[in-house]
Design a protein around this motif. Structure first.
Motif, PDB file in Angstrom:
ATOM      1  N   UNK A  70      40.417  50.090  50.908  1.00 52.16           N
ATOM      2  CA  UNK A  70      39.993  51.035  49.661  1.00 52.16           C
ATOM      3  C   UNK A  70      41.229  50.705  49.357  1.00 52.16           C
ATOM      4  N   UNK A  71      40.811  50.347  48.188  1.00 47.66           N
ATOM      5  CA  UNK A  71      42.275  50.216  46.620  1.00 47.66           C
ATOM      6  C   UNK A  71      42.097  48.801  46.882  1.00 47.66           C
ATOM      7  N   UNK A  72      41.741  47.563  47.435  1.00 51.61           N
ATOM      8  CA  UNK A  72      42.375  46.524  47.635  1.00 51.61           C
ATOM      9  C   UNK A  72      42.337  45.912  46.358  1.00 51.61           C
ATOM     10  N   UNK A  73      42.590  44.918  45.255  1.00 48.98           N
ATOM     11  CA  UNK A  73      42.285  44.778  44.204  1.00 48.98           C
ATOM     12  C   UNK A  73      41.037  43.453  44.239  1.00 48.98           C
ATOM     13  N   UNK A  74      40.115  43.400  43.053  1.00 45.71           N
ATOM     14  CA  UNK A  74      38.876  42.132  43.938  1.00 45.71           C
ATOM     15  C   UNK A  74      38.475  41.738  42.126  1.00 45.71           C
ATOM     16  N   UNK A  75      37.997  40.980  41.859  1.00 43.44           N
ATOM     17  CA  UNK A  75      37.172  40.302  41.020  1.00 43.44           C
ATOM     18  C   UNK A  75      35.531  39.975  41.434  1.00 43.44           C
ATOM     19  N   UNK A  76      35.112  40.701  40.156  1.00 43.21           N
ATOM     20  CA  UNK A  76      33.135  39.905  40.254  1.00 43.21           C
ATOM     21  C   UNK A  76      33.156  39.871  38.229  1.00 43.21           C
ATOM     22  N   UNK A  77      32.155  38.340  38.711  1.00 41.89           N
ATOM     23  CA  UNK A  77      32.340  37.040  38.006  1.00 41.89           C
ATOM     24  C   UNK A  77      30.622  37.782  36.799  1.00 41.89           C
ATOM     25  N   UNK A  78      30.197  38.235  36.106  1.00 40.53           N
ATOM     26  CA  UNK A  78      29.031  38.287  35.407  1.00 40.53           C
ATOM     27  C   UNK A  78      29.198  37.269  34.546  1.00 40.53           C
ATOM     28  N   UNK A  79      27.893  35.930  35.037  1.00 39.29           N
ATOM     29  CA  UNK A  79      26.951  34.876  33.895  1.00 39.29           C
ATOM     30  C   UNK A  79      26.265  35.351  32.728  1.00 39.29           C
ATOM     31  N   UNK A  80      26.283  35.560  31.964  1.00 37.19           N
ATOM     32  CA  UNK A  80      25.237  35.165  30.934  1.00 37.19           C
ATOM     33  C   UNK A  80      24.541  34.013  30.590  1.00 37.19           C
ATOM     34  N   UNK A  81      24.607  32.641  31.060  1.00 33.89           N
ATOM     35  CA  UNK A  81      24.135  31.167  31.046  1.00 33.89           C
ATOM     36  C   UNK A  81      25.108  30.514  30.406  1.00 33.89           C
TER      37      UNK A  81
END
Length: 212
Positions: A70-81
């Motif tokens: 809990x508290x770890x840094x993460x990245x989420x990538x969202x692609x729209x095309x």
């Protein structure tokens, strides 16, 4: 992510809308086992926190929920095309021949802090909201109550909740904005005619913006 100024998208409402319209994200973590990426549908709670919250769930068998703290840094990538752009689609190419191929795309990077919620109530809430959202266009939307209760109760126990507090949003809309308006429009129209409407439509909108 490298973001030249002419491709930067900094408007929070636009970035939130991109996430909402393209919720299948890539969760990138750096846990005890090293770098990992998982592909997960997310729910965006845009009004919670300064930049919003992302909620999702993963299979209990997926080691990611135990690999991070809990508290770890993460990245989420969202692609729209994305779409390949031929230099032949630029009108100016046929005059000066000074164009090269490229690849256009729209993407949002959501940086944040992760929290694992091994909580049945939380999981049921996420599943229920995701189901209502993505079943809404069906003639007869499916709901959890359509399945036998003992069946769903068993499946819910095989799922763990995930919540990510967004701390930074980085948006990039690479739509040939560094080209002439006629070149943006020409490439956009070529994409639409070849069936690549999402990026083609976005390029025509970018051409309209440049023409103002």
């Amino acid at each position: 992510m490298y973001v030249p100024a002419h491709f930067a998208e900094n408007r929070k409402d636009v970035l939130h809308d991109c996430i909402a319209q393209h919720p299948f994200g890539t969760l990138v973590t750096q846990g005890k086992s090293g770098l990992d990426a998982n592909h997960i549908p997310f729910e965006l709670a845009a009004g919670e926190g300064e930049l919003g919250l992302l909620r999702a769930h993963v299979a209990r068998a997926n080691p990611v929920w135990q690999d991070v703290a809990n508290g770890d840094e993460v990245l989420v990538i969202f692609r729209a095309g994305d779409a390949y752009i031929s230099p032949n689609w630029y009108p100016s190419k046929h005059e000066a021949h000074k164009q090269v191929p490229t690849w256009n795309y729209v993407v949002v990077h959501a940086h944040g802090r992760i929290r694992i919620l091994d909580d049945e109530r939380y999981v049921r809430g996420v599943i229920g909201r995701l189901t209502r959202t993505h079943e809404a266009m069906q003639p007869k939307p499916w709901k959890m109550a359509d399945a036998p209760k003992d069946y769903t109760d068993t499946l819910v126990k095989l799922i763990v909740g995930v919540e990510i507090e967004i701390t930074r949003l980085v948006g990039k809309s690479k739509l040939s904005q560094n080209k002439e308006e006629r070149d943006i429009r020409g490439a956009g129209e070529a994409l639409i005619s070849s069936g690549e409407s999402p990026i083609g439509d976005a390029m025509l909108a970018a051409a309209d913006e440049k023409a103002r």
